[in-house]
Design a protein around this motif. Structure first.
Motif, PDB file in Angstrom:
ATOM      1  N   GLN A  91       7.906 -90.247-129.078  1.00 15.70           N
ATOM      2  CA  GLN A  91       7.012 -89.526-128.179  1.00 15.70           C
ATOM      3  C   GLN A  91       5.773 -88.969-128.904  1.00 15.70           C
ATOM      4  N   PHE A  92       5.932 -88.591-130.166  1.00 10.17           N
ATOM      5  CA  PHE A  92       4.855 -87.910-130.883  1.00 10.17           C
ATOM      6  C   PHE A  92       4.185 -88.756-131.966  1.00 10.17           C
ATOM      7  N   TRP A  93       4.521 -90.034-132.094  1.00 13.50           N
ATOM      8  CA  TRP A  93       3.943 -90.842-133.170  1.00 13.50           C
ATOM      9  C   TRP A  93       2.426 -90.965-133.084  1.00 13.50           C
ATOM     10  N   PRO A  94       1.825 -91.017-131.896  1.00 11.17           N
ATOM     11  CA  PRO A  94       0.349 -91.085-131.894  1.00 11.17           C
ATOM     12  C   PRO A  94      -0.302 -89.830-132.488  1.00 11.17           C
ATOM     13  N   TYR A  95       0.308 -88.691-132.241  1.00  7.75           N
ATOM     14  CA  TYR A  95      -0.222 -87.440-132.781  1.00  7.75           C
ATOM     15  C   TYR A  95      -0.041 -87.381-134.300  1.00  7.75           C
TER      16      TYR A  95
END
Length: 77
Positions: free
Chosen positions: A11-15
């Motif tokens: 869920q947070f890999w782009p961030y």
């Protein structure tokens, strides 16, 4: 537990990727600025050494009494 961690990572890999890219960009800017400043300082030091060498060469060609006389005039001005 690992399912939860993988879910959060997914869920947070782009961030995380954006944060890593931002850190890399800041580091690159810092390194370029440091290199630029070092180059400016090197140029200033080289110019100062050249001026000092010119002065040494000029003083070496005169008699010591003449150098003292000129220094006396210079220090009073």
């Amino acid at each position: 537990m690992s399912t939860l961690a993988l879910s959060l990572l997914w869920q947070f890999w782009p961030y995380l990727l954006a944060a890593g890219a931002a850190i890399a960009g800041l580091w690159t800017a810092y390194a370029k600025g440091k290199a630029s400043q070092k180059a400016k300082q090197e140029a200033a030091d080289t110019a100062a050494r050249a001026d000092a060498q010119k002065i040494d060469d000029a003083v070496a060609g005169r008699a010591p009494a003449d150098n003292r006389e000129r220094l006396g005039k210079w220090s009073k001005s």
